[in-house]
Motif scaffolding. Structure first.
Motif, short mmCIF file in Angstrom:
data_model
loop_
_atom_site.label_atom_id
_atom_site.label_comp_id
_atom_site.label_asym_id
_atom_site.label_seq_id
_atom_site.Cartn_x
_atom_site.Cartn_y
_atom_site.Cartn_z
N TRP A 160 -59.37 13.14 -14.05
CA TRP A 160 -60.54 13.91 -13.65
C TRP A 160 -60.22 14.67 -12.38
O TRP A 160 -59.81 14.08 -11.38
N ILE A 161 -60.41 16.00 -12.40
CA ILE A 161 -60.19 16.78 -11.19
C ILE A 161 -61.53 17.36 -10.74
O ILE A 161 -62.35 17.79 -11.56
N PRO A 162 -61.79 17.33 -9.43
CA PRO A 162 -63.06 17.87 -8.93
C PRO A 162 -63.06 19.40 -9.00
O PRO A 162 -62.06 20.04 -8.68
N VAL A 163 -64.17 19.95 -9.45
CA VAL A 163 -64.32 21.40 -9.56
C VAL A 163 -65.74 21.77 -9.13
O VAL A 163 -66.63 20.94 -9.11
N VAL A 164 -65.92 23.03 -8.81
CA VAL A 164 -67.24 23.58 -8.54
C VAL A 164 -67.52 24.60 -9.62
O VAL A 164 -66.68 25.46 -9.91
N ILE A 165 -68.69 24.50 -10.23
CA ILE A 165 -69.06 25.47 -11.26
C ILE A 165 -69.98 26.51 -10.61
O ILE A 165 -70.83 26.17 -9.80
N ARG A 166 -69.75 27.77 -10.94
CA ARG A 166 -70.54 28.86 -10.36
C ARG A 166 -70.87 29.90 -11.44
O ARG A 166 -70.09 30.10 -12.36
N PHE A 167 -72.03 30.54 -11.25
CA PHE A 167 -72.36 31.68 -12.08
C PHE A 167 -71.87 32.92 -11.36
O PHE A 167 -72.21 33.16 -10.21
N SER A 168 -71.03 33.69 -12.01
CA SER A 168 -70.46 34.89 -11.42
C SER A 168 -71.27 36.11 -11.86
O SER A 168 -71.19 36.51 -13.02
N PRO A 169 -72.04 36.71 -10.95
CA PRO A 169 -72.80 37.90 -11.35
C PRO A 169 -71.92 39.10 -11.67
O PRO A 169 -72.31 39.98 -12.43
N GLU A 170 -70.70 39.13 -11.12
CA GLU A 170 -69.79 40.24 -11.40
C GLU A 170 -69.42 40.31 -12.87
O GLU A 170 -69.35 41.39 -13.46
N ILE A 171 -69.14 39.15 -13.46
CA ILE A 171 -68.78 39.14 -14.88
C ILE A 171 -69.92 38.65 -15.77
O ILE A 171 -69.82 38.70 -16.99
N ASP B 243 -71.05 35.53 -16.18
CA ASP B 243 -70.70 34.31 -16.92
C ASP B 243 -70.44 33.18 -15.94
O ASP B 243 -70.27 33.38 -14.74
N TRP B 244 -70.37 31.96 -16.47
CA TRP B 244 -70.07 30.77 -15.68
C TRP B 244 -68.57 30.59 -15.57
O TRP B 244 -67.83 30.81 -16.54
N VAL B 245 -68.10 30.17 -14.38
CA VAL B 245 -66.67 29.93 -14.14
C VAL B 245 -66.52 28.69 -13.27
O VAL B 245 -67.45 28.29 -12.57
N PHE B 246 -65.35 28.08 -13.36
CA PHE B 246 -64.97 27.04 -12.41
C PHE B 246 -64.32 27.75 -11.23
O PHE B 246 -63.41 28.55 -11.41
N GLN B 247 -64.80 27.46 -10.03
CA GLN B 247 -64.23 28.10 -8.84
C GLN B 247 -62.74 27.80 -8.75
O GLN B 247 -62.33 26.66 -8.87
N ASN B 248 -61.94 28.82 -8.53
CA ASN B 248 -60.48 28.77 -8.45
C ASN B 248 -59.81 28.44 -9.78
O ASN B 248 -58.60 28.27 -9.82
N LEU B 249 -60.56 28.33 -10.85
CA LEU B 249 -60.00 28.13 -12.20
C LEU B 249 -60.70 29.10 -13.16
O LEU B 249 -61.15 28.73 -14.24
N GLU B 250 -60.78 30.36 -12.75
CA GLU B 250 -61.56 31.34 -13.49
C GLU B 250 -61.04 31.57 -14.91
O GLU B 250 -61.79 32.03 -15.77
N ASN B 251 -59.80 31.27 -15.19
CA ASN B 251 -59.24 31.49 -16.53
C ASN B 251 -59.54 30.35 -17.50
O ASN B 251 -59.20 30.45 -18.68
N VAL B 252 -60.15 29.27 -17.02
CA VAL B 252 -60.50 28.14 -17.89
C VAL B 252 -61.91 28.38 -18.44
O VAL B 252 -62.86 28.58 -17.68
N ASN B 253 -62.05 28.38 -19.75
CA ASN B 253 -63.34 28.57 -20.40
C ASN B 253 -64.25 27.39 -20.09
O ASN B 253 -63.87 26.23 -20.29
#
Length: 74
Positions: A41-52, A54-64
């Motif tokens: 388990w790795i800690p992540v922060v989930i954020r909604f990106s208004p630019e795109i 969609d929802w992304v994991f902070q610093n892991l934007e390429n992970v769906n």
């Protein structure tokens, strides 16, 4: 702790479908989660990106986000 699968609605909502109970837990932008990666388990922060828009994991934007196994501490 609650483990489950992240799911997105057609809008800007994202929620966790609990593995043990048939319920949905809402997730908000900026919330800490733990992402399951190769049996750890790795800690992540989930954020909604208004630019795109969609929802992304902070610093892991390429992970769906949709369909990922996650855990939150309750």
């Amino acid at each position: 702790m609650i483990t489950g699968t992240l799911n997105k609605n057609s809008g800007s909502d994202v929620y966790i479908t609990d593995d043990q109970n048939p319920r949905q837990i809402s997730v908000r932008s900026g919330q800490y989660l733990y992402l399951s990666v190769h049996d750890c388990w790795i800690p992540v922060v989930i954020r909604f990106s208004p630019e795109i828009g969609d929802w992304v994991f902070q610093n892991l934007e390429n992970v769906n986000v949709n369909g990922q196994k996650v855990m939150i501490k309750s």
